[in-house]
Write an enzyme that holds these catalytic residues in place. Structure first.
Site, PDB file in Angstrom:
ATOM      1  N   HIS A 284      12.828  -2.493  22.637  1.00 29.63           N
ATOM      2  CA  HIS A 284      11.876  -1.501  22.127  1.00 29.63           C
ATOM      3  C   HIS A 284      12.230  -0.118  22.659  1.00 29.63           C
ATOM      4  O   HIS A 284      12.452   0.065  23.859  1.00 29.63           O
ATOM      5  CB  HIS A 284      10.461  -1.883  22.564  1.00 29.63           C
ATOM      6  CG  HIS A 284       9.382  -1.220  21.768  1.00 29.63           C
ATOM      7  ND1 HIS A 284       9.149   0.130  21.823  1.00 29.63           N
ATOM      8  CD2 HIS A 284       8.459  -1.732  20.902  1.00 29.63           C
ATOM      9  CE1 HIS A 284       8.136   0.435  21.032  1.00 29.63           C
ATOM     10  NE2 HIS A 284       7.713  -0.674  20.451  1.00 29.63           N
ATOM     11  N   PRO A 285      12.242   0.898  21.786  1.00 27.56           N
ATOM     12  CA  PRO A 285      12.649   2.234  22.240  1.00 27.56           C
ATOM     13  C   PRO A 285      11.686   2.899  23.209  1.00 27.56           C
ATOM     14  O   PRO A 285      12.077   3.821  23.929  1.00 27.56           O
ATOM     15  CB  PRO A 285      12.736   3.034  20.929  1.00 27.56           C
ATOM     16  CG  PRO A 285      11.803   2.331  19.991  1.00 27.56           C
ATOM     17  CD  PRO A 285      11.934   0.875  20.346  1.00 27.56           C
TER      18      PRO A 285
ATOM     19  N   GLU B 139       4.033  -8.810  17.347  1.00 28.90           N
ATOM     20  CA  GLU B 139       4.997  -8.367  18.356  1.00 28.90           C
ATOM     21  C   GLU B 139       4.712  -9.011  19.707  1.00 28.90           C
ATOM     22  O   GLU B 139       5.645  -9.347  20.454  1.00 28.90           O
ATOM     23  CB  GLU B 139       4.971  -6.849  18.481  1.00 28.90           C
ATOM     24  CG  GLU B 139       6.035  -6.292  19.407  1.00 28.90           C
ATOM     25  CD  GLU B 139       6.146  -4.779  19.309  1.00 28.90           C
ATOM     26  OE1 GLU B 139       6.914  -4.306  18.451  1.00 28.90           O
ATOM     27  OE2 GLU B 139       5.444  -4.082  20.076  1.00 28.90           O
TER      28      GLU B 139
ATOM     29  N   TYR C 147       2.917   2.225   2.079  1.00 29.38           N
ATOM     30  CA  TYR C 147       4.235   2.067   2.691  1.00 29.38           C
ATOM     31  C   TYR C 147       5.357   2.026   1.649  1.00 29.38           C
ATOM     32  O   TYR C 147       6.532   2.108   2.006  1.00 29.38           O
ATOM     33  CB  TYR C 147       4.271   0.825   3.572  1.00 29.38           C
ATOM     34  CG  TYR C 147       3.735   1.063   4.965  1.00 29.38           C
ATOM     35  CD1 TYR C 147       4.588   1.203   6.050  1.00 29.38           C
ATOM     36  CD2 TYR C 147       2.372   1.190   5.198  1.00 29.38           C
ATOM     37  CE1 TYR C 147       4.106   1.443   7.327  1.00 29.38           C
ATOM     38  CE2 TYR C 147       1.861   1.436   6.466  1.00 29.38           C
ATOM     39  CZ  TYR C 147       2.737   1.558   7.522  1.00 29.38           C
ATOM     40  OH  TYR C 147       2.254   1.805   8.790  1.00 29.38           O
TER      41      TYR C 147
ATOM     42  N   GLY D 245       0.815  -1.208   0.000  1.00 29.87           N
ATOM     43  CA  GLY D 245       0.000   0.000   0.000  1.00 29.87           C
ATOM     44  C   GLY D 245       0.850   1.261   0.000  1.00 29.87           C
ATOM     45  O   GLY D 245       1.844   1.383  -0.724  1.00 29.87           O
TER      46      GLY D 245
END
Length: 316
Positions: free
Chosen positions: A195-196, A265, A88, A86
């Site tokens: 993960h940030p 995730e 992205y 799409g």
């Protein structure tokens, strides 16, 4: 688990999958540093070793020339997958151009790009021993299905093609950009990226799946770190096992009409709870351009770019 002072050593895990000169595996090598060396080769402001003795890679904890020299003798290939469906596809140019500047420079890299719009893939000059393969996949109406469907595609790609064509694989999000080196210091059997959003938060704040009905369920009080699904990797054997398990768990949830809170995730975090990563990458290796700066982050190497989710995701 809050980032805090660690002991003054770094455990460097180096593995090689090729039977070169009879050496198949480089075991963990512990490098001790004197206090006067800490400025160059160590960190006291962050955790550099997990409780299960896996290294956590930060700036100042590795010697890039030494690690590159080890792996370049092994003549390795790093497969790298990215999905752009799409809207992205608009992120592809920055992703590929920045990767060619910073990602495994001097190594063999094979990008596998999955997209529903092959005609939208930009012309980007590949460096020496870097190549790009584009695969067409069907369009999907829900971004959640796009996200979760990656595990099945990756499982099949590894089993059908990559087992004898590459040594390592990284699976990366496309709405990202490289700003600094991502090299051989990231290689390992099973590699997770912290993960940030949660790297300096207590475990109670992690957004694990808390419903027991889901296969991704992690009980309160359990868990080590919160890992991003935007970047993970390892050897072909380990990532095939990971993707197969996550795909099976996702399918089981679907049959029970439940969808984990953060989709694949959540299942990735469940997998890493019981299959500990052999190497962790610090949030330097997946930051977010919208994040405020943090003192522990000396270099942003790879980052999610700022975007309007409601505009690029198909069902928002």
């Amino acid at each position: 688990m809050r980032i805090r002072q660690s002991s003054n050593f770094f455990l460097l895990g180096v593995t090689a999958g090729l039977p070169l000169t009879g050496l198949i595996f480089f075991g963990y090598t512990t490098i001790w540093f004197r206090s006067q060396q800490m400025d160059n080769f160590g960190r006291t402001d962050v955790v550099t070793l997990t409780p299960w003795l896996a290294p956590v890679v930060w700036t100042g904890t590795f010697d890039s020339k030494m690690i590159d020299s080890i792996y370049k003798h092994q003549n390795i290939t790093v497969a790298t997958t990215v999905f752009a469906l799409g809207k992205y596809t608009r992120f592809l140019k920055d992703f590929l151009e920045s990767a060619e500047e910073h990602y495994f420079d001097g190594f063999r890299v094979h990008y596998y790009l999955f997209t529903d719009q092959p005609e939208a893939v930009p012309e980007v000059k590949m460096g020496e021993n870097h190549r790009l393969t584009v695969r067409k996949v069907p369009s999907l109406d829900r971004w959640q299905d796009i996200s979760m469907g990656r595990m099945e595609i990756l499982e099949k790609l590894i089993a059908d093609e990559l087992m004898h064509e590459a040594n390592y694989i990284f699976c990366l999000d496309v709405d990202t950009k490289f700003y600094g080196r991502w090299g051989s210091e990231t290689l390992g059997n099973l590699v997770g990226v912290i993960h940030p959003w949660f790297f300096d938060y207590p475990r109670e704040s992690f957004t694990y799946e808390r419903r027991p009905e889901s296969k991704a369920f992690i009980a309160v009080g359990e868990g080590d770190y919160y890992y991003t699904a935007a970047a993970f990797g390892g050897t072909l054997e380990e990532i095939h096992r990971l993707t197969k398990t996550c795909r099976e768990q996702l399918n089981a949830d679907h049959e029970n009409s439940i969808e984990a809170i953060w989709h694949e995730e959540s299942h990735l975090n469940k997998y890493f709870l019981y299959n500990k990563p052999t190497k962790l990458l610090s949030p330097e290796y997946l930051w977010r351009d919208i994040n405020i700066s943090a003192g522990q982050i000396r270099i942003v190497r790879f980052s999610h770019v700022a975007k309007n989710n409601a505009e690029v995701r198909p069902n928002l």
